[in-house]
Design a protein around this motif. Structure first.
Motif, mmCIF file in Angstrom:
data_model
loop_
_atom_site.group_PDB
_atom_site.id
_atom_site.type_symbol
_atom_site.label_atom_id
_atom_site.label_comp_id
_atom_site.label_asym_id
_atom_site.label_seq_id
_atom_site.Cartn_x
_atom_site.Cartn_y
_atom_site.Cartn_z
ATOM 1 N N CYS A 192 0.851 -1.187 0.000
ATOM 2 C CA CYS A 192 0.000 0.000 0.000
ATOM 3 C C CYS A 192 0.889 1.240 0.000
ATOM 4 C CB CYS A 192 -0.894 0.003 1.242
ATOM 5 S SG CYS A 192 -2.030 1.390 1.262
ATOM 6 N N ASN A 194 -0.392 4.260 0.874
ATOM 7 C CA ASN A 194 -1.147 5.338 1.515
ATOM 8 C C ASN A 194 -0.598 5.841 2.846
ATOM 9 O OD1 ASN A 194 -3.143 6.042 -0.334
ATOM 10 N ND2 ASN A 194 -4.236 4.136 0.081
ATOM 11 N N PHE A 195 0.023 5.008 3.615
ATOM 12 C CA PHE A 195 0.590 5.434 4.899
ATOM 13 C C PHE A 195 -0.424 6.108 5.826
ATOM 14 C CE2 PHE A 195 4.332 4.833 2.336
ATOM 15 C CZ PHE A 195 5.214 4.229 3.222
ATOM 16 N N CYS A 196 -1.561 5.454 6.020
ATOM 17 C CA CYS A 196 -2.466 5.928 7.077
ATOM 18 C C CYS A 196 -1.660 5.875 8.376
ATOM 19 C CB CYS A 196 -3.696 5.026 7.178
ATOM 20 S SG CYS A 196 -4.658 5.007 5.654
ATOM 21 N N CYS A 199 -1.334 2.554 10.568
ATOM 22 C CA CYS A 199 -1.263 1.262 9.898
ATOM 23 C C CYS A 199 0.172 0.802 9.601
ATOM 24 C CB CYS A 199 -2.051 1.349 8.592
ATOM 25 S SG CYS A 199 -2.104 -0.205 7.702
ATOM 26 N N GLN A 236 -4.455 -4.957 -0.101
ATOM 27 C CA GLN A 236 -4.633 -4.027 1.011
ATOM 28 C C GLN A 236 -5.383 -2.795 0.535
ATOM 29 O OE1 GLN A 236 -1.460 -5.585 1.083
ATOM 30 N NE2 GLN A 236 -1.927 -6.746 2.923
ATOM 31 N N ASN A 280 -10.145 1.375 -0.344
ATOM 32 C CA ASN A 280 -9.928 2.658 0.319
ATOM 33 C C ASN A 280 -10.843 3.680 -0.356
ATOM 34 O OD1 ASN A 280 -8.958 5.289 0.968
ATOM 35 N ND2 ASN A 280 -7.001 4.380 1.555
ATOM 36 N N ARG A 319 -6.354 9.804 6.073
ATOM 37 C CA ARG A 319 -7.181 8.950 5.218
ATOM 38 C C ARG A 319 -7.454 9.586 3.852
ATOM 39 N NH1 ARG A 319 -7.768 3.847 5.393
ATOM 40 N NH2 ARG A 319 -9.986 3.840 4.962
HETATM 41 S S1 SF4 Z 1 -5.223 1.355 6.348
HETATM 42 FE FE1 SF4 Z 1 -5.356 0.497 4.270
HETATM 43 S S2 SF4 Z 1 -5.034 2.279 2.942
HETATM 44 FE FE2 SF4 Z 1 -4.270 2.868 4.961
HETATM 45 S S3 SF4 Z 1 -2.062 2.377 4.919
HETATM 46 FE FE3 SF4 Z 1 -3.146 0.592 5.788
HETATM 47 S S4 SF4 Z 1 -3.519 -0.754 4.054
HETATM 48 FE FE4 SF4 Z 1 -3.020 1.268 3.221
#
Ligand code: SF4
Length: 481
Positions: A192, A194-196, A199, A236, A280, A319
């Motif tokens: 992924c 995105n680096f939420c 996570c 993911q 997402n 997000r």
């Molecule tokens: S929550 Fe989902 S979108 Fe966000 S970093 Fe983790 S895997 Fe990626």
């Protein structure tokens, strides 16, 4: 010992008459790990192993495919390794392989703590499993491969005994349960971007790497040829499938490669139902929502994780969507499929979440009226940005919020259940109970679990069921004659 130091070829076809070795596989965590275990079993079968379902005692190789999503993941792995070490002492020659996200996150440190590990492989290197097992035999040292390389080589090209299915190489992706399975999972993208902030996935699974559409479709055709009726595409962040292949950072307005892939899988003969997870909302497009109207195989269910109901929390979680944007996606879905069931993931007690922000999450539940919610207390994960936030919420407060949220959602879920009672729904039957084989369990198009009693074998059949009762877990029904 580095995995790159020795080049080892797969076992040649001339050795195939040798008695097969037994592998015992333990898969923890998500469906992506199940699909990875199946791919590793495929490689092992091509290298003279076969799955044993009689437990670790009879195995020559024990494979632990681990999960890092919860706290104390390493502790859990070490405690299992402690038990297996006793078995290893009684059975010289037994090998232990640790794969999955704990292997990636801890790497050589884990081998130092648990030298009984013979092979350790991160999720990005699973196609190296046979080579590392041979390397272990030759060097006598633990073999380790972690990291994430883009590899264009199809995993099936590493299997050295191609047969043909029509005009294409026949692949073999066994089920890890060793049984015929109605619903099968296909990983389409790893990692992924995105680096939420809460996570660990970008650290344990790396950046997004998509498999080719050709390879995915080949695997889907194979699974259908083995009796699968429902295919679930996994990643993911499935919505960003293929962006790395076309060199884009954002999903194109037409929905991009993921929409193209869904259409192609839905059109594959024999696929009766098609699902995908996890999405997402940031990468969720209107053309994707529109597919629910044009492609009924997608069913009437969508899991769209929101994580929190207030823009400030979403921003701190990184997000990349607001609640208004999230609600727009819900509207797209409901315009496309008015009866669609929607579920979500929620985190309570994210650092800095105020009472007012938590109340906004409760209001979101009332507004969307989700069919189900997977709610968790925030748990700090080492290496993530949120672990460094100073305003952590107390455990007692998290407990209180989770209980309140679950109480509300249970009420909403029950309302959905009561509304379904009396209706007739098509149910795809998946398995029967071990305790009472007459109890068959299946799923409706809107992803509700249904149980019926039948003497007949219902596996893989889609049949109309009249729903007679139920609770928040499952509905009970009778087959309609
Ligand atoms: S929550 Fe989902 S979108 Fe966000 S970093 Fe983790 S895997 Fe990626």
């Amino acid at each position: 010992m580095s995995s790159d130091s020795i080049s080892i070829q797969p076992i040649s076809s001339s050795t195939k008459s040798v008695a097969k070795k037994k592998v015992h596989i333990e898969t923890w965590g998500c469906q992506m790990n199940v699909a990875d275990s199946e791919r590793m079993l495929s490689l092992l079968e091509a290298n003279n192993y076969e799955l044993t379902n009689s437990g670790p005692d009879n195995a020559d190789l024990i494979l632990l495919n681990t999960c890092h999503i919860r706290e104390k993941a390493r502790h859990k792995v070490l405690s299992r390794l402690g038990v297996l070490d006793q078995l290893k002492a009684q059975k010289p020659g037994l090998k232990i392989a640790v794969t999955g996200c704990v292997a990636q996150a801890d790497g050589k440190k884990l081998v130092e703590l648990a030298p009984q590990i013979d092979v350790l492989i991160g999720p990005g290197k699973i196609d190296e499993l046979p080579r590392l097992l041979r390397e272990r035999d030759i060097t006598g040292e633990s073999a380790v491969a972690t990291g994430f390389d883009r590899h264009n080589e199809d995993i099936h090209q590493k299997v050295d005994d191609h047969q043909t299915l029509g005009d294409e190489p026949m692949i073999h992706i066994p089920s890890v349960t060793g049984k015929y399975e109605v619903n099968r999972f296909v990983n389409i993208i790893q990692g992924c971007n995105n680096f939420c902030t809460f996570c660990v996935v970008p650290f344990t699974r790396g950046r997004e790497i998509s498999r080719s559409m050709t390879e995915i479709l080949q695997e889907v055709r194979y699974m259908v040829s083995q009796g699968a009726k429902e295919i679930t595409l996994l990643g993911q962040n499935v919505n960003s499938y293929g962006l790395d292949l076309i060199g884009c950072d954002d999903v194109p307005e037409d929905g991009g490669p993921f929409v193209e892939l869904l259409k192609a899988v839905a059109e594959t003969p024999g696929v009766e139902r098609l699902r995908f997870t996890t999405s997402n909302p940031h990468d969720f497009t209107k053309p994707l929502a529109d597919l629910f109207a044009s492609h009924p195989k997608l069913g009437l269910y969508m899991h769209l994780p929101v994580q929190a109901g207030h823009d400030r929390t979403l921003e701190r979680m990184k997000r990349k969507v607001t609640i208004d944007q999230y609600m727009q996606r819900i509207e797209w879905l409901r315009a496309s499929a008015p009866n669609i069931a929607i579920s979500t993931d929620l985190i309570v007690g994210f650092p800095g979440e105020t009472e007012e922000e938590f109340e906004a999450t409760l209001r979101l539940l009332e507004k969307v009226r989700y069919s189900f919610v997977y709610a968790f207390k925030y748990s700090s994960r080492k290496g993530t940005a949120a672990a460094r936030f100073l305003d952590q919420v107390s455990e007692d407060e998290k407990d209180r919020r989770l209980a309140k949220l679950n109480e509300l959602q249970d009420k909403i879920t029950l309302e959905h259940v009561l509304a379904a009672i009396g209706s007739v729904k098509d149910v795809l039957f998946i398995y029967n109970s071990k305790k009472d084989p007459r109890i068959w369990v299946g799923k409706t198009l809107d992803y509700r679990t249904v149980r019926v009693c039948s003497e007949a074998n219902l596996a893989g059949k889609t049949l109309p069921v009249k729903l007679t009762s139920g609770n928040k877990i499952a509905l009970i029904g009778e087959l309609v004659q």
